[in-house]
Motif scaffolding. Structure first.
Motif: not given
Length: 496
Positions: A92-104
């Motif tokens: 299992t994994a958890q979202v640590a960071a996400v930014d649609w603006g830079v695609g990552l």
């Protein structure tokens, strides 16, 4: 059997299970993982993609996966993520960071400390633009399989502007390697395989003989594409530095609305604003090059002599975000704070504002309307300092002066349309730029920002345009009325 012997045996078995790259060159089959996302790990997880696992953290003893933002669902709660490959099995994994603006996006994975130590660190991500013509290896898992695919391609442009990730200046174009739905988010290795030069995005270029290239988003499975767009390691390093230098304070410029994302809708959040595309192209394609101008003329131009405005300049709906969790960021687009404050005042009442297009001022007397047909293009235009966003708000509280301005703008637009409809296009050609600017002026007068948009000096310069002579010659009476409407708007602007 003693506890010491059992502990030693377990440690020995763990060492046997460690990946081969612990003492040598990384093996992509052990670094690349398949990612799945959905509402429950016990049900179908419809989102899938690829990523690369590495170690980082305060003591360099935590496992993370770097991937494309669209592979993950932009929420820590309510949705589940897993990673797997033949080395680690499923975790299992958890979202640590996400930014649609830079695609990552970054996922955090819980692994035994002994196993984490065998992973490469962030130094595996190269620095600086790769060389044009260099050979690279693309790796990832297609949507419906757990078999890894690795193919080679060639960098044809290390700093390409032909992409649709709004806050990236450039991406890497790779030709010849295989990429398909499910492989996005996977690493792109150097030819030697000892470093990662980028992350495969979900976008690819389609070349049309005799036509302009188009960026497509890979939304359906089964179609191989070999002109790929890669997010550079420089962009990835900048994204990871933002997160690892201040985990608790990390704020994305834009994140997707997770419920809308899961439902297949385009909606992103920045601060207290939620941007939703309420009309979109069914093909999922984004034009690169050529005209996307909305105004007067032919070709790709929309307005007088073109197609209907709604067909190529769909409306983005803006409303106050109900998401107040940590993923929402402060509004941090330079030069837009004033616009943001204006929008916030209207949206606090629970309403919405339509954003049909932008205005670009080309000179004192010339302006043009620039449309958008997708959220990435909208955000890219929004962050361009030279453009002014046209907004249409509610008119329930319209003052008498605002009503007068709006009616003057409506009259101006009607006269422009009448002149165009009653004269051959070829004959009007020398005056089309004037008609275009008059339509922009009428749009400004009809918008909810008319008080700020109307510039009396710009209107005065417009009154001196040489195109008036031709209009008087072709349609004298209507042109007299058109000039009167233009002068009236200037006088209103002067008296504000």
């Amino acid at each position: 059997m003693s506890r010491t012997w059992i502990k030693w045996s377990l440690s020995f078995l763990t060492l046997l299970a460690m990946p081969a790259f612990a003492s040598g060159q990384p093996d992509s089959s052990e670094l690349v993982v398949k990612i799945r996302a959905g509402k429950s790990i016990f049900r179908s997880m419809p989102f899938s993609g690829s990523g690369i696992i590495f170690r980082s953290g305060r003591n360099n003893d935590e496992a993370f996966v770097l991937t494309s933002e669209h592979v993950v669902i932009h929420a820590r709660n309510s949705y589940r993520h897993t990673i797997e490959n033949r080395t680690f099995g499923q975790n299992t994994a958890q979202v640590a960071a996400v930014d649609w603006g830079v695609g990552l996006a970054l996922l955090k994975v819980s692994l035994p400390k002994e196993l984490v130590k065998t992973l490469p660190g962030r130094e595996i991500f190269s620095q600086g633009a790769p060389e044009r013509g260099a050979s690279v290896k693309v790796a990832g898992f297609p949507h419906e399989t757990t078999n890894l695919i690795e193919t080679r391609g060639q960098i044809i442009d290390p700093q390409s502007a032909r992409h649709a990730i709004p806050l990236l200046n450039s991406m890497i174009e790779v030709l010849g390697a295989h990429g398909e739905f499910g492989m996005s988010g996977g690493p792109v290795f150097s030819d030697a395989g000892d470093s990662v030069i980028g992350v495969l995005s979900h976008q690819y270029l389609e070349m049309t003989p005799g036509g302009r290239s188009r960026v497509h988003e890979s939304r359906t499975g089964g179609t191989a594409q070999n002109h790929l767009l890669v997010i550079s390691s420089d962009a990835a390093n900048a994204f990871m530095t933002r997160y690892f230098s201040n985990r608790d304070g990390f704020r994305a410029a834009f994140v997707r609305d997770p419920d809308a994302q899961f439902a297949g809708k385009d909606a992103v959040i920045s601060g207290e604003l939620r941007f939703e595309l309420i009309a979109s192209q069914s093909s999922g394609e984004i034009g690169i090059g050529g005209g996307d101008v909305v105004g007067v003329g032919g070709g790709d131009v929309v307005g007088i002599g073109g197609a209907s405005e709604s067909s190529t300049s769909p409306v983005v709906l803006v409303e106050r975000s109900r998401n107040t969790k940590a993923f929402s960021s402060a509004w941090n687009i330079p030069g837009r704070q004033k616009w943001f404050r204006s929008m916030s005042g209207r949206l606090m009442k629970g309403g919405s504002v339509k954003l049909p297009y932008f205005i670009e001022k080309m000179s004192d007397s010339q302006s043009r309307r620039i449309g958008f047909n997708d959220l990435p293009r909208f955000v890219r235009l929004l962050t361009t300092q030279s453009l002014r966003l046209i907004t249409f708000g509610e008119r329930s509280s319209e003052s008498a002066e605002q009503a007068r301005i709006r009616k003057a703008g409506e009259a101006l637009a009607a006269l422009v349309m009448q002149i165009h409809a009653n004269a051959p296009t070829d004959a009007l050609a020398p005056a089309l730029s004037l008609l275009d600017s008059l339509m922009v002026l009428s749009d400004a007068a009809r918008s909810s920002d008319a008080n700020e948009l109307l510039d009396p000096e710009a209107i005065r310069a417009l009154e001196q345009d040489a195109g008036w002579d031709l209009l008087f010659f072709l349609q004298f009476e209507r042109t007299v009325e058109l000039m009167k409407a233009t002068v009236e708007l200037r006088q209103i602007a002067q008296n504000q």
